[in-house]
Design a protein around this motif. Structure first.
Motif, PDB file in Angstrom:
ATOM      1  N   ARG A  83       0.240  -1.003   0.410  1.00 31.03           N
ATOM      2  CA  ARG A  83       0.425   0.008   0.158  1.00 31.03           C
ATOM      3  C   ARG A  83       0.857   1.487   0.036  1.00 31.03           C
ATOM      4  N   HIS A  84       1.997   1.184   1.221  1.00 35.65           N
ATOM      5  CA  HIS A  84       3.049   2.683   0.672  1.00 35.65           C
ATOM      6  C   HIS A  84       3.316   2.215  -0.788  1.00 35.65           C
ATOM      7  N   PHE A  85       3.795   1.861  -1.807  1.00 34.68           N
ATOM      8  CA  PHE A  85       3.798   1.541  -2.653  1.00 34.68           C
ATOM      9  C   PHE A  85       2.847   2.371  -4.009  1.00 34.68           C
ATOM     10  N   SER A 172      10.129   7.211   9.913  1.00 37.01           N
ATOM     11  CA  SER A 172       9.969   6.490   9.719  1.00 37.01           C
ATOM     12  C   SER A 172       8.927   6.391   8.280  1.00 37.01           C
ATOM     13  N   CYS A 173       7.748   7.463   7.959  1.00 43.81           N
ATOM     14  CA  CYS A 173       6.695   7.428   7.810  1.00 43.81           C
ATOM     15  C   CYS A 173       7.539   7.273   5.851  1.00 43.81           C
ATOM     16  N   PRO A 174       7.226   5.880   5.599  1.00 37.07           N
ATOM     17  CA  PRO A 174       7.407   6.200   3.937  1.00 37.07           C
ATOM     18  C   PRO A 174       6.641   6.996   2.714  1.00 37.07           C
ATOM     19  N   LEU A 175       5.458   7.776   3.477  1.00 33.63           N
ATOM     20  CA  LEU A 175       5.039   8.645   2.416  1.00 33.63           C
ATOM     21  C   LEU A 175       5.398   9.823   3.402  1.00 33.63           C
ATOM     22  N   CYS A 176       6.677  10.312   4.614  1.00 35.94           N
ATOM     23  CA  CYS A 176       6.376  10.922   5.017  1.00 35.94           C
ATOM     24  C   CYS A 176       7.706  12.016   3.622  1.00 35.94           C
ATOM     25  N   ILE A 204      -0.572  19.609  10.997  1.00 34.68           N
ATOM     26  CA  ILE A 204      -0.114  19.968   9.541  1.00 34.68           C
ATOM     27  C   ILE A 204       0.117  18.334   9.237  1.00 34.68           C
ATOM     28  N   ARG A 205       1.041  17.888  10.047  1.00 30.63           N
ATOM     29  CA  ARG A 205       1.069  16.403   9.729  1.00 30.63           C
ATOM     30  C   ARG A 205       0.101  15.082   9.178  1.00 30.63           C
ATOM     31  N   ALA A 206      -0.498  15.336  10.501  1.00 27.79           N
ATOM     32  CA  ALA A 206      -2.273  14.764   9.511  1.00 27.79           C
ATOM     33  C   ALA A 206      -2.419  14.846   8.758  1.00 27.79           C
ATOM     34  N   HIS A 208      -1.149  16.038   5.480  1.00 25.19           N
ATOM     35  CA  HIS A 208      -0.848  16.050   4.741  1.00 25.19           C
ATOM     36  C   HIS A 208      -0.866  14.404   4.674  1.00 25.19           C
ATOM     37  N   LEU A 209      -0.480  13.834   5.256  1.00 29.71           N
ATOM     38  CA  LEU A 209      -1.130  12.348   5.295  1.00 29.71           C
ATOM     39  C   LEU A 209      -2.317  12.200   5.510  1.00 29.71           C
ATOM     40  N   ALA A 210      -3.390  12.643   5.824  1.00 29.09           N
ATOM     41  CA  ALA A 210      -5.261  12.549   5.346  1.00 29.09           C
ATOM     42  C   ALA A 210      -5.390  11.742   3.830  1.00 29.09           C
ATOM     43  N   LYS A 212      -3.030   9.623   2.124  1.00 24.09           N
ATOM     44  CA  LYS A 212      -1.945   9.040   2.093  1.00 24.09           C
ATOM     45  C   LYS A 212      -1.360   7.535   3.498  1.00 24.09           C
ATOM     46  N   CYS A 213      -1.705   8.331   3.935  1.00 20.17           N
ATOM     47  CA  CYS A 213      -1.653   7.645   5.215  1.00 20.17           C
ATOM     48  C   CYS A 213      -2.427   5.873   5.229  1.00 20.17           C
ATOM     49  N   VAL A 214      -1.646   4.412   4.842  1.00 26.18           N
ATOM     50  CA  VAL A 214      -1.871   3.522   5.638  1.00 26.18           C
ATOM     51  C   VAL A 214      -2.284   2.402   6.368  1.00 26.18           C
ATOM     52  N   ASP A 215      -2.725   3.496   7.293  1.00 24.59           N
ATOM     53  CA  ASP A 215      -2.348   3.119   8.537  1.00 24.59           C
ATOM     54  C   ASP A 215      -1.284   1.497   9.049  1.00 24.59           C
ATOM     55  N   CYS A 216      -0.117   1.826   8.557  1.00 26.67           N
ATOM     56  CA  CYS A 216       0.609   0.611   9.088  1.00 26.67           C
ATOM     57  C   CYS A 216       1.132   0.999  10.240  1.00 26.67           C
ATOM     58  N   GLY A 217       1.090   2.039  10.502  1.00 29.05           N
ATOM     59  CA  GLY A 217       1.749   2.100  12.388  1.00 29.05           C
ATOM     60  C   GLY A 217       2.973   1.905  12.245  1.00 29.05           C
ATOM     61  N   ALA A 218       3.982   2.527  11.099  1.00 30.46           N
ATOM     62  CA  ALA A 218       5.544   2.634  11.400  1.00 30.46           C
ATOM     63  C   ALA A 218       5.416   3.970  12.103  1.00 30.46           C
ATOM     64  N   CYS A 219       4.994   5.024  12.016  1.00 35.50           N
ATOM     65  CA  CYS A 219       5.395   5.858  12.774  1.00 35.50           C
ATOM     66  C   CYS A 219       5.298   6.317  14.610  1.00 35.50           C
ATOM     67  N   GLU A 220       4.312   5.164  15.216  1.00 37.77           N
ATOM     68  CA  GLU A 220       3.604   5.203  15.950  1.00 37.77           C
ATOM     69  C   GLU A 220       4.466   4.260  17.216  1.00 37.77           C
ATOM     70  N   LEU A 232      -4.506   9.241  15.499  1.00 39.88           N
ATOM     71  CA  LEU A 232      -5.291  10.478  15.016  1.00 39.88           C
ATOM     72  C   LEU A 232      -5.969   9.862  13.538  1.00 39.88           C
ATOM     73  N   HIS A 233      -3.886   8.990  12.757  1.00 43.17           N
ATOM     74  CA  HIS A 233      -4.302   9.088  11.346  1.00 43.17           C
ATOM     75  C   HIS A 233      -5.917   8.099  10.820  1.00 43.17           C
ATOM     76  N   ARG A 234      -5.743   7.527  11.880  1.00 43.58           N
ATOM     77  CA  ARG A 234      -6.666   6.298  11.997  1.00 43.58           C
ATOM     78  C   ARG A 234      -8.516   6.351  11.310  1.00 43.58           C
TER      79      ARG A 234
HETATM   80  S1  SF4 Z   1       0.575   5.157  10.012  1.00 43.76           S
HETATM   81 FE1  SF4 Z   1       2.060   6.886   9.801  1.00 43.76          FE
HETATM   82  S2  SF4 Z   1       3.935   5.634   8.294  1.00 43.76           S
HETATM   83 FE2  SF4 Z   1       2.656   4.485   8.676  1.00 43.76          FE
HETATM   84  S3  SF4 Z   1       1.287   5.530   6.511  1.00 43.76           S
HETATM   85 FE3  SF4 Z   1       0.926   6.719   8.097  1.00 43.76          FE
HETATM   86  S4  SF4 Z   1       1.527   8.586   8.869  1.00 43.76           S
HETATM   87 FE4  SF4 Z   1       3.362   6.906   7.821  1.00 43.76          FE
END
Ligand code: SF4
Ligand code: SF4
Lengths: 291, 150
Positions: A83-85, A172-176, A204-206, A208-210, A212-220, A232-234
């Motif tokens: 999903r990142h790709f 850590s976020c591939p989409l950032c 701002i970060r949230a 920008h990812l609204a 795009k975020c695929v809820d992978c959890g890497a940031c957390e 928050l992203h979820r």
């Molecule tokens: S869960 Fe975090 S690291 Fe993963 S895509 Fe969303 S913002 Fe990026």
């Protein structure tokens, strides 16, 4: 079972290297007491290819492809990696002709640990997809949704005041992956001050990812202060679904509704009702009826 | 905490005579004249309002919203062209979608979504615009200070 899955991944990797389908394989290497990203370029090395770690490899792939001349890179990808790709392709951040995926379905144990809603990629080369299984525990979201706005204010100001602005979530976020990051510009976020003022940095970060975020959890996972950013992203991801029936990472051909007009990317009926309500005062007067 | 130190003048807990501070962004195609916009704000709010002219409502990014609130403004108002009237054709479509999402994001983060208002209005109908703004400002007054209440 696990050995079998790993064997399948190695087999696929080996055949890609031998056939020239890929010049190297990006995956995780184990066997030295730790698991780390590694670029496998010779079939003999593949015995060390490990699936016992969860790591956002798309971020590494992106860096590699910048430096690397020609050739195709195969990347060992779980559902979230794939999903990142998809999102990177939408952003035009990489040349998809240069990437091939080796799809790995997650085990139930892994999916449970991640709280994943879709623990498999579209294309599965290793393992068995746990279709229709959702391991995400919505209770933590319900708790927030059940609060009054002012209670949420208290919750977030408290939690976010732990932030030391280490940029771990972003890194850590591939989409950032913007070259110039707004979060480093003093115009938007005060420099040299922690915690960052509420709500700047995180809003701002949230945003920008609204889409795009695929809820992978890497940031957390990366956050040293244990800030539940993924929550928050979820929640925002669910808003995107509710307002626009949009879900990031689903399909590279699906455009973000934030980048299109109302014809190409309309509101859902529910979203339309909501907008009509907040525009109502005006709508009443000028006869503005829906969209 | 910083936010409590920076309480502006006129700070009250809220209520009908709380005087909210406003950041107003107006589209240069339908509301080119900042002074005219200021004149449409309720008198006392007008004095401390920040006016910013933008090229299109779509120019207003999430950053602007984040900054307005982190600087302590009580409300952010956007004045732009009606749907179908945008100089850039569909800039206001994007703004509408962005703001719909942003309002919900604010709510999730603990900020009353009512603080953010997008008005896509006919600029020549001054009475309507004035009335909508004054309704908005009195709502903001009810909410009270952002620094204090969320
Ligand atoms: S869960 Fe975090 S690291 Fe993963 S895509 Fe969303 S913002 Fe990026
Ligand atoms: S990783 Fe955590 S502490 Fe670091 S900047 Fe992000 S939210 Fe703040």
């Amino acid at each position: 079972m696990e050995e079998r899955r790993e064997e399948q991944a190695r087999e696929r990797a080996r055949s890609m290297l031998l056939s020239g389908e890929a010049r190297a394989v990006l995956g995780l290497r184990g066997g030295r007491g730790q698991v780390l990203p590694y670029l496998f370029s010779r079939p003999e090395e593949l015995g060390d290819l490990s699936l016992s770690g969860i790591y956002p490899l798309a971020k590494v792939a992106l860096r590699l492809l910048e430096k690397w001349e020609g050739g195709r890179l195969a990347v060992v990808s779980r559902g979230c990696d794939e999903r990142h790709f998809v999102e990177l392709e939408k952003k035009n951040a990489l040349d998809t002709r240069r990437v091939a995926l080796i799809g790995v379905a997650c085990t139930e144990e892994e999916a449970r640990e991640c709280g994943c809603s879709r623990p498999y990629p579209n294309q599965v080369d290793a393992g068995h997809p746990l279709a229709d299984a959702d391991f995400f525990d919505r209770r933590e979201l319900e708790e927030l949704l059940g609060m009054k706005v002012s209670e949420r204010r208290r919750y977030w100001t408290e939690v976010l005041s732990r932030c030391i602005k280490c940029y771990g979530c972003r890194n850590s976020c591939p989409l950032c992956n913007c070259v110039d990051c707004r979060l480093e510009e003093s115009r938007w976020v005060r420099v040299g001050e922690i915690p960052p003022e509420y709500p700047s940095f995180h809003l701002i970060r949230a945003f920008h990812l609204a889409d795009k975020c695929v809820d992978c959890g890497a940031c957390e996972r990366a956050c040293p202060m244990h800030i539940p950013i993924r929550r928050l992203h979820r929640l925002i991801g669910e808003e995107m679904k509710r307002l626009f029936d949009y879900r990031a990472g689903r399909d590279a051909g699906e455009k973000s509704p934030l980048l299109t007009d109302l014809e190409e990317g309309p509101f859902t009926t529910e979203g339309e009702d909501e907008v009509a309500r907040f525009m109502e005062a005006v709508a009443r007067e000028v006869g503005w009826v829906g969209l | 905490m910083r936010i409590y130190e920076r309480l502006g003048e006129g700070f009250r807990e809220g209520g009908p005579d709380y005087l909210p501070s406003l950041a107003v962004f107006h589209c240069r195609w339908c509301f080119p004249d900042a002074e005219r916009v200021r004149a449409m704000l309720p008198e006392r709010a007008a004095e401390k309002a920040l006016l910013v002219r933008v090229d299109c409502t779509a120019r207003i990014e999430a950053e602007f919203v984040a900054k307005a609130f982190s600087e302590g403004y009580d409300g952010l108002l956007v004045l732009g062209c009606e749907l179908g009237e945008c100089h850039h054709l569909t800039g206001n479509h994007r703004a509408l979608k962005r703001f719909a999402l942003l309002r919900n994001m604010l709510s999730l983060l603990g900020i009353y979504p009512e603080r953010l208002r997008l008005m896509l209005v006919p600029p020549f109908d001054e009475e309507l615009v004035r009335a909508s703004i004054s309704e908005y400002v009195s709502e903001l007054g009810e909410l009270g200070s952002f620094r204090y209440l969320g």
